[in-house]
Design a protein around this motif. Structure first.
Motif, PDB file in Angstrom:
ATOM      1  N   ASN A 101       0.823  -1.284  -0.195  1.00 25.77           N
ATOM      2  CA  ASN A 101      -0.001   0.144   0.027  1.00 25.77           C
ATOM      3  C   ASN A 101       0.919   1.257  -0.045  1.00 25.77           C
ATOM      4  O   ASN A 101       0.620   2.119  -0.536  1.00 25.77           O
ATOM      5  N   SER A 102       1.878   1.358   0.602  1.00 25.58           N
ATOM      6  CA  SER A 102       2.862   2.502   0.643  1.00 25.58           C
ATOM      7  C   SER A 102       4.289   2.015   0.928  1.00 25.58           C
ATOM      8  O   SER A 102       5.294   2.791   0.999  1.00 25.58           O
ATOM      9  N   SER A 103       4.342   0.801   0.743  1.00 25.92           N
ATOM     10  CA  SER A 103       5.758   0.191   0.442  1.00 25.92           C
ATOM     11  C   SER A 103       6.220  -0.603  -0.847  1.00 25.92           C
ATOM     12  O   SER A 103       5.316  -0.979  -1.479  1.00 25.92           O
ATOM     13  N   VAL A 104       7.538  -0.862  -0.865  1.00 24.50           N
ATOM     14  CA  VAL A 104       7.906  -1.897  -1.949  1.00 24.50           C
ATOM     15  C   VAL A 104       9.120  -2.798  -1.483  1.00 24.50           C
ATOM     16  O   VAL A 104      10.097  -2.224  -0.888  1.00 24.50           O
ATOM     17  N   ASP A 105       8.904  -4.043  -1.941  1.00 23.11           N
ATOM     18  CA  ASP A 105      10.096  -4.739  -1.349  1.00 23.11           C
ATOM     19  C   ASP A 105      10.911  -4.961  -2.703  1.00 23.11           C
ATOM     20  O   ASP A 105      10.544  -5.316  -3.669  1.00 23.11           O
ATOM     21  N   LEU A 136       2.703   6.699   3.698  1.00 22.09           N
ATOM     22  CA  LEU A 136       1.944   7.424   2.803  1.00 22.09           C
ATOM     23  C   LEU A 136       1.675   6.518   1.596  1.00 22.09           C
ATOM     24  O   LEU A 136       2.401   6.375   1.059  1.00 22.09           O
ATOM     25  N   PRO A 137       0.267   6.350   1.399  1.00 24.59           N
ATOM     26  CA  PRO A 137       0.009   5.356   0.490  1.00 24.59           C
ATOM     27  C   PRO A 137       0.333   5.883  -0.908  1.00 24.59           C
ATOM     28  O   PRO A 137       0.428   7.251  -1.182  1.00 24.59           O
ATOM     29  N   TRP A 138       0.479   4.749  -1.862  1.00 28.67           N
ATOM     30  CA  TRP A 138       1.286   5.561  -3.165  1.00 28.67           C
ATOM     31  C   TRP A 138       0.185   6.045  -4.027  1.00 28.67           C
ATOM     32  O   TRP A 138      -1.086   5.570  -3.744  1.00 28.67           O
TER      33      TRP A 138
END
Length: 152
Positions: A101-105, A136-138
């Motif tokens: 939702n607000s992150s990326v691996d 903070l959501p994308w």
């Protein structure tokens, strides 16, 4: 060395990278034994991911003074596969493995000129608000840029 748990099948994982950032090992990055100091891998990961984010278009918002979101490292991991020495030319490959939702691996692969894997890694980046420091959501456009980077 055992295969890291974030890699299901090494060959398929290795071939799935599209983005690469070149680095040359500097003398100051080596230790008393003449090989790359183990802390430098994280600097290479940082250089690679910043260049990756700029290349896919996320850098414009994050690295401008007016942007609301900034990337923060939540965790970072490196697996050392092969020794690296002064003046070797490496490629730091980066890919978005999973988008939250607000992150990326992000996954990392560092190879030498013979295309031997020297290091692998993964880390989660979280977009946070400059004002609140909270996740903070994308935006739709940021998510689209991340998704598009996975389909190149």
């Amino acid at each position: 060395m055992a295969k890291p748990d974030y890699i299901e099948e090494m060959e398929q994982w290795s071939e799935s990278f599209e983005y690469g950032y070149p680095v040359t090992v500097r003398f100051s990055e080596t230790d008393a034994f003449g090989h790359l100091n183990n802390t430098v891998a994280f600097v290479y990961f940082e250089q690679g991911r910043i260049s990756f984010f700029k290349d896919i278009g996320l850098g414009e918002e994050w690295f401008s003074k007016g942007g609301e979101g900034i990337p923060v490292t939540a965790d970072l991991h490196c697996d050392y596969v092969r020794q690296v020495f002064f003046d070797e030319k490496l490629t730091v490959s980066v890919k978005a493995a999973e988008i939250g939702n607000s992150s990326v691996d992000l996954h990392y692969k560092v190879t030498n000129e013979q295309n031997d894997i020297c290091m692998t890694g993964r880390g989660r980046m979280v977009q946070v608000s400059r004002k609140t420091g909270k996740a903070l959501p994308w935006t739709d456009s940021a998510r689209s840029l991340l998704e598009a980077s996975r389909k190149k």
